[in-house]
Scaffold this motif. Structure first.
Motif, PDB file in Angstrom:
ATOM      1  N   MET A   1      11.407  44.934  -8.187  1.00 12.16           N
ATOM      2  CA  MET A   1      10.905  43.704  -7.572  1.00 12.16           C
ATOM      3  C   MET A   1      11.941  43.146  -6.612  1.00 12.16           C
ATOM      4  N   MET A   2      11.519  42.769  -5.387  1.00  7.44           N
ATOM      5  CA  MET A   2      12.420  42.193  -4.409  1.00  7.44           C
ATOM      6  C   MET A   2      12.783  40.770  -4.812  1.00  7.44           C
ATOM      7  N   ARG A   3      14.072  40.507  -4.888  1.00  6.01           N
ATOM      8  CA  ARG A   3      14.529  39.189  -5.271  1.00  6.01           C
ATOM      9  C   ARG A   3      14.535  38.260  -4.065  1.00  6.01           C
ATOM     10  N   SER A   4      14.402  36.956  -4.333  1.00  4.61           N
ATOM     11  CA  SER A   4      14.371  35.962  -3.274  1.00  4.61           C
ATOM     12  C   SER A   4      15.732  35.847  -2.599  1.00  4.61           C
ATOM     13  N   PRO A   5      15.759  35.710  -1.258  1.00  7.36           N
ATOM     14  CA  PRO A   5      17.037  35.542  -0.558  1.00  7.36           C
ATOM     15  C   PRO A   5      17.693  34.199  -0.845  1.00  7.36           C
ATOM     16  N   THR A   6      16.987  33.312  -1.536  1.00  9.84           N
ATOM     17  CA  THR A   6      17.548  31.987  -1.849  1.00  9.84           C
ATOM     18  C   THR A   6      18.172  31.935  -3.241  1.00  9.84           C
ATOM     19  N   GLU A   7      18.203  33.051  -3.958  1.00 12.66           N
ATOM     20  CA  GLU A   7      18.737  33.080  -5.316  1.00 12.66           C
ATOM     21  C   GLU A   7      20.133  33.676  -5.358  1.00 12.66           C
ATOM     22  N   ILE A   8      20.986  33.102  -6.212  1.00 14.22           N
ATOM     23  CA  ILE A   8      22.252  33.751  -6.540  1.00 14.22           C
ATOM     24  C   ILE A   8      22.306  33.972  -8.047  1.00 14.22           C
ATOM     25  N   ASP A   9      22.885  35.097  -8.414  1.00 17.71           N
ATOM     26  CA  ASP A   9      23.065  35.455  -9.827  1.00 17.71           C
ATOM     27  C   ASP A   9      24.540  35.425 -10.176  1.00 17.71           C
ATOM     28  N   THR A  10      24.826  34.938 -11.366  1.00 20.51           N
ATOM     29  CA  THR A  10      26.149  35.101 -11.965  1.00 20.51           C
ATOM     30  C   THR A  10      25.971  35.989 -13.176  1.00 20.51           C
ATOM     31  N   ARG A  11      26.708  37.085 -13.220  1.00 21.71           N
ATOM     32  CA  ARG A  11      26.593  38.043 -14.307  1.00 21.71           C
ATOM     33  C   ARG A  11      27.947  38.195 -14.990  1.00 21.71           C
ATOM     34  N   ILE A  12      27.978  37.909 -16.278  1.00 17.79           N
ATOM     35  CA  ILE A  12      29.206  37.997 -17.063  1.00 17.79           C
ATOM     36  C   ILE A  12      29.042  39.136 -18.067  1.00 17.79           C
ATOM     37  N   GLY A  13      29.799  40.190 -17.868  1.00 15.98           N
ATOM     38  CA  GLY A  13      29.712  41.341 -18.757  1.00 15.98           C
ATOM     39  C   GLY A  13      30.259  41.023 -20.136  1.00 15.98           C
ATOM     40  N   LEU A  14      29.593  41.510 -21.161  1.00 12.49           N
ATOM     41  CA  LEU A  14      30.021  41.287 -22.538  1.00 12.49           C
ATOM     42  C   LEU A  14      30.685  42.532 -23.104  1.00 12.49           C
ATOM     43  N   PRO A  15      31.627  42.359 -24.030  1.00 12.50           N
ATOM     44  CA  PRO A  15      32.163  43.519 -24.747  1.00 12.50           C
ATOM     45  C   PRO A  15      31.041  44.193 -25.542  1.00 12.50           C
ATOM     46  N   PRO A  16      31.202  45.457 -25.890  1.00 15.19           N
ATOM     47  CA  PRO A  16      30.178  46.129 -26.698  1.00 15.19           C
ATOM     48  C   PRO A  16      29.972  45.419 -28.028  1.00 15.19           C
ATOM     49  N   GLY A  17      28.760  45.511 -28.540  1.00 17.08           N
ATOM     50  CA  GLY A  17      28.474  44.931 -29.844  1.00 17.08           C
ATOM     51  C   GLY A  17      27.761  43.605 -29.754  1.00 17.08           C
ATOM     52  N   PRO A  18      27.265  43.099 -30.891  1.00 11.89           N
ATOM     53  CA  PRO A  18      26.503  41.850 -30.920  1.00 11.89           C
ATOM     54  C   PRO A  18      27.361  40.633 -30.610  1.00 11.89           C
ATOM     55  N   LEU A  19      26.694  39.557 -30.250  1.00  9.94           N
ATOM     56  CA  LEU A  19      27.334  38.264 -29.981  1.00  9.94           C
ATOM     57  C   LEU A  19      26.868  37.299 -31.055  1.00  9.94           C
ATOM     58  N   SER A  20      27.800  36.675 -31.761  1.00 12.50           N
ATOM     59  CA  SER A  20      27.437  35.832 -32.895  1.00 12.50           C
ATOM     60  C   SER A  20      26.716  34.569 -32.458  1.00 12.50           C
ATOM     61  N   GLY A  21      25.949  33.997 -33.389  1.00 11.68           N
ATOM     62  CA  GLY A  21      25.275  32.729 -33.128  1.00 11.68           C
ATOM     63  C   GLY A  21      26.263  31.608 -32.854  1.00 11.68           C
ATOM     64  N   GLU A  22      27.433  31.657 -33.482  1.00  9.04           N
ATOM     65  CA  GLU A  22      28.453  30.630 -33.254  1.00  9.04           C
ATOM     66  C   GLU A  22      28.948  30.650 -31.819  1.00  9.04           C
ATOM     67  N   ILE A  23      29.165  31.846 -31.289  1.00  6.52           N
ATOM     68  CA  ILE A  23      29.611  31.963 -29.904  1.00  6.52           C
ATOM     69  C   ILE A  23      28.508  31.502 -28.955  1.00  6.52           C
ATOM     70  N   VAL A  24      27.261  31.870 -29.245  1.00  6.35           N
ATOM     71  CA  VAL A  24      26.145  31.454 -28.384  1.00  6.35           C
ATOM     72  C   VAL A  24      26.002  29.937 -28.395  1.00  6.35           C
ATOM     73  N   ARG A  25      26.191  29.316 -29.548  1.00  7.22           N
ATOM     74  CA  ARG A  25      26.139  27.854 -29.620  1.00  7.22           C
ATOM     75  C   ARG A  25      27.235  27.242 -28.728  1.00  7.22           C
ATOM     76  N   GLU A  26      28.449  27.767 -28.834  1.00  8.16           N
ATOM     77  CA  GLU A  26      29.549  27.249 -28.016  1.00  8.16           C
ATOM     78  C   GLU A  26      29.264  27.469 -26.534  1.00  8.16           C
ATOM     79  N   LEU A  27      28.697  28.607 -26.222  1.00  7.39           N
ATOM     80  CA  LEU A  27      28.320  28.910 -24.843  1.00  7.39           C
ATOM     81  C   LEU A  27      27.310  27.895 -24.304  1.00  7.39           C
TER      82      LEU A  27
END
Length: 260
Positions: A1-27
């Protein structure tokens, strides 16, 4: 799908493995309450079936949903602003997860927003111990991370670089390099023009080819990217002319897991 020219993405790579609920809450406390990226109105997965009252934001049901599904999307009233939390299910490379945020490219036209964005992404990367964060036009990401391959019948869309363990697909507007990439580039980072390199402490360096994300894809923007890639080492990046993977990649042996 062609993305809109008015959008910007920020992508933060995660280390391998699950992300805890505590970290997601802090995020979420950071991005929704402290940074106030947008006013949250909906959450869920693909359908965004759950509603939110931003005046009385309760993170408990959001975290419960995430802990059950292991994925989460939170959006504003419209699709202009939303974040995805999508960690990997296993601790094996490749196929690591990421946190992504989509917003309007117009936001980046303001100096205070750009300054805050730099500091906020650095804080989030430290929280989740991310080795790589990038921000750019959605269409620029599409150009650099996807390509069409001819098939017997039609074409097939494939990724250029599967994940950060295989190297880098290219430079976008903002490139936040964590410890594995800082070590990979080494002294070459010091050869970049001072207006394109910003140390952010604790082995985190921002490389920014141009002032605004809308310069991506322009003649001057492409020339600037090529200049910086030549200084950092072309072998660290995907070769879009010959369609070959980077031959120099980060060493991830000491990549830390998120806290908690």
């Amino acid at each position: 799908m062609m993305r809109s020219p008015t959008e910007i993405d920020t992508r933060i790579g995660l280390p391998p493995g699950p992300l805890s609920g505590e970290i997601v809450r802090e995020l979420l406390e950071l991005v929704l309450c402290k940074f106030r990226w947008f006013e949250p109105r909906r959450f869920g997965h693909v359908s965004l079936e759950k509603s939110l009252d931003p005046a009385r934001l309760d993170l408990a049901p959001i975290i419960a949903y995430y802990e059950e599904r292991k994925k989460l999307c939170i959006a504003a009233k419209t699709d202009r602003d939303f974040i995805w939390v999508s960690p990997a299910h296993t601790a094996e490379l490749p196929f690591v997860g990421e946190i992504s945020w989509t917003t309007s490219a117009q936001s980046a036209s303001k100096v205070p927003w750009r300054t805050a964005h730099m500091q906020q992404i650095a804080e989030l990367m430290r929280l989740v111990r991310s080795p790589l964060g990038q921000t750019g036009l959605a269409q620029d990401f599409e150009r650099k991370t996807r390509r069409w391959v001819p098939q017997e019948l039609g074409q097939k869309r494939v990724v250029t670089v599967p994940d950060y363990s295989k190297g880098l697909a290219g430079l976008v507007w903002r490139n936040f390099y964590g410890p594995p990439f800082v070590r990979m580039f080494g002294e070459r980072l010091d050869t970049l023009p001072s207006d394109c390199r910003q140390p952010l402490g604790e082995e985190l360096v921002l490389v920014q080819p141009y002032e605004l994300p809308t310069e991506a894809g322009t003649e001057t923007g492409i020339a600037r990217e090529r200049e910086l890639i030549s200084l950092l080492g072309p072998e660290c990046f995907y070769d879009h002319e010959h369609h070959t993977l980077p031959t120099r990649r980060p060493v991830l042996d000491s990549l830390g897991q998120p806290l908690h």
